[in-house]
Scaffold this motif. Structure first.
Motif, short mmCIF file in Angstrom:
data_model
loop_
_atom_site.label_atom_id
_atom_site.label_comp_id
_atom_site.label_asym_id
_atom_site.label_seq_id
_atom_site.Cartn_x
_atom_site.Cartn_y
_atom_site.Cartn_z
N THR A 136 -33.33 22.27 -25.94
CA THR A 136 -32.67 22.32 -24.64
C THR A 136 -31.40 21.47 -24.69
N LEU A 160 -32.73 25.20 -16.44
CA LEU A 160 -34.15 24.88 -16.39
C LEU A 160 -34.56 24.14 -15.12
N ALA A 177 -36.19 29.82 -14.58
CA ALA A 177 -36.68 29.28 -15.86
C ALA A 177 -37.96 29.98 -16.28
N ALA A 200 -36.89 19.73 -15.19
CA ALA A 200 -36.55 20.74 -16.20
C ALA A 200 -37.41 20.58 -17.43
N HIS A 229 -40.83 21.95 -16.65
CA HIS A 229 -40.87 23.41 -16.56
C HIS A 229 -41.03 24.05 -17.94
N ILE A 230 -40.25 23.61 -18.90
CA ILE A 230 -40.32 24.26 -20.22
C ILE A 230 -41.54 23.79 -21.00
#
Length: 249
Positions: free
Chosen positions: A7, A56, A62, A110, A113-114
């Motif tokens: 990222t 993200l 996302a 973010a 989330h990933i």
């Protein structure tokens, strides 16, 4: 060879990491918001670098992108949570709330989330490695560090708690915490002034993005039975200032 997601891949640590990993023969899925910079990096690095434009911090967007990514690449070996930023150096009582919100959204939400999207696949495959970018600011408090430092302390603690949850699996989790590092947009973004940002690194042999990329490459290429829980890096020129004492007039 491994498939790695990075990222914040369009500049700074992320771009240096992409160059390093591609040069070693790995496939890199580079995530960032800036399509033009991703395209330029893809043109430079070739087919082993796959650009993915996504914000993200936008959870719905996302999730859609990451679902597609997981379907296309079901065996992601490494997630490098590099995206992050600092905004402002005001003391908490003078800070801007929108800057705090942006730091929390980018540095914490973010990342969550990933991680939440890709971790189940790693557990299912019983292999994988999450490498989070922390900061010395998450360990050592300083005036004006307030929420930025707190977000990086969160990153460190999350890594430790993920390790606890992943006990019994072969999935690894590491946190890399750099100190003063030049050659990125970090201070320019934080201070909003290129001259002030340049002054931060004046007459200092600071760390470089390549130093961070080399460290992360070493961690991800370590033997499968070895986990680097946490590693802190500083330039030799940076050290500890001690505790502040305010004396009455």
């Amino acid at each position: 060879m491994k498939t790695a997601v990075i990222t914040g891949a369009s500049s700074g640590f992320g771009a240096a990491l992409a160059r390093k990993l591609v040069s070693e023969g790995h496939t890199v899925l580079g995530l960032a918001r800036r399509q033009d910079k991703l395209d330029a990096l893809a043109a430079e690095l070739g087919e082993r670098f796959i650009p993915v434009s996504v914000d993200l911090t936008d959870r719905a967007r996302a999730e859609a992108v990451l679902t597609d990514l997981s379907a296309r690449f079901p065996a992601i070996d490494v997630l490098i949570n590099n995206a992050g930023l600092a905004l402002g150096v005001d003391k908490a009582q003078d800070a801007k709330m929108d800057q705090w919100d942006t730091m929390v959204a980018t540095n914490i939400s973010a990342l969550l989330h990933i991680t939440h999207a890709l971790l189940p696949g790693m557990v299912k495959n019983n292999k994988g490695h999450i490498i989070n970018l922390g900061s010395t600011a998450g360990e050592y408090a300083y005036a004006g560090g307030n929420v930025y430092g707190a977000t990086k302390a969160f990153v460190h603690q999350l890594g430790l708690n993920l390790r606890a949850d992943l006990s019994g699996t072969a999935v690894r989790v590491s946190t890399v915490a750099p100190g003063l590092c030049s050659g990125t947009d970090f201070s320019a973004v934080r201070l909003g002034d290129k001259d002030k940002a340049a002054a931060v690194y004046q007459n200092v042999d600071a760390l470089t993005p390549d130093d961070i990329a080399d460290t992360i490459a070493w961690i991800m290429n370590a033997p499968a039975h070895m986990n680097v829980n946490y590693i802190e890096l500083m330039p030799v020129a940076q050290s500890f200032a001690g505790l502040s004492i305010h004396r009455k007039a």
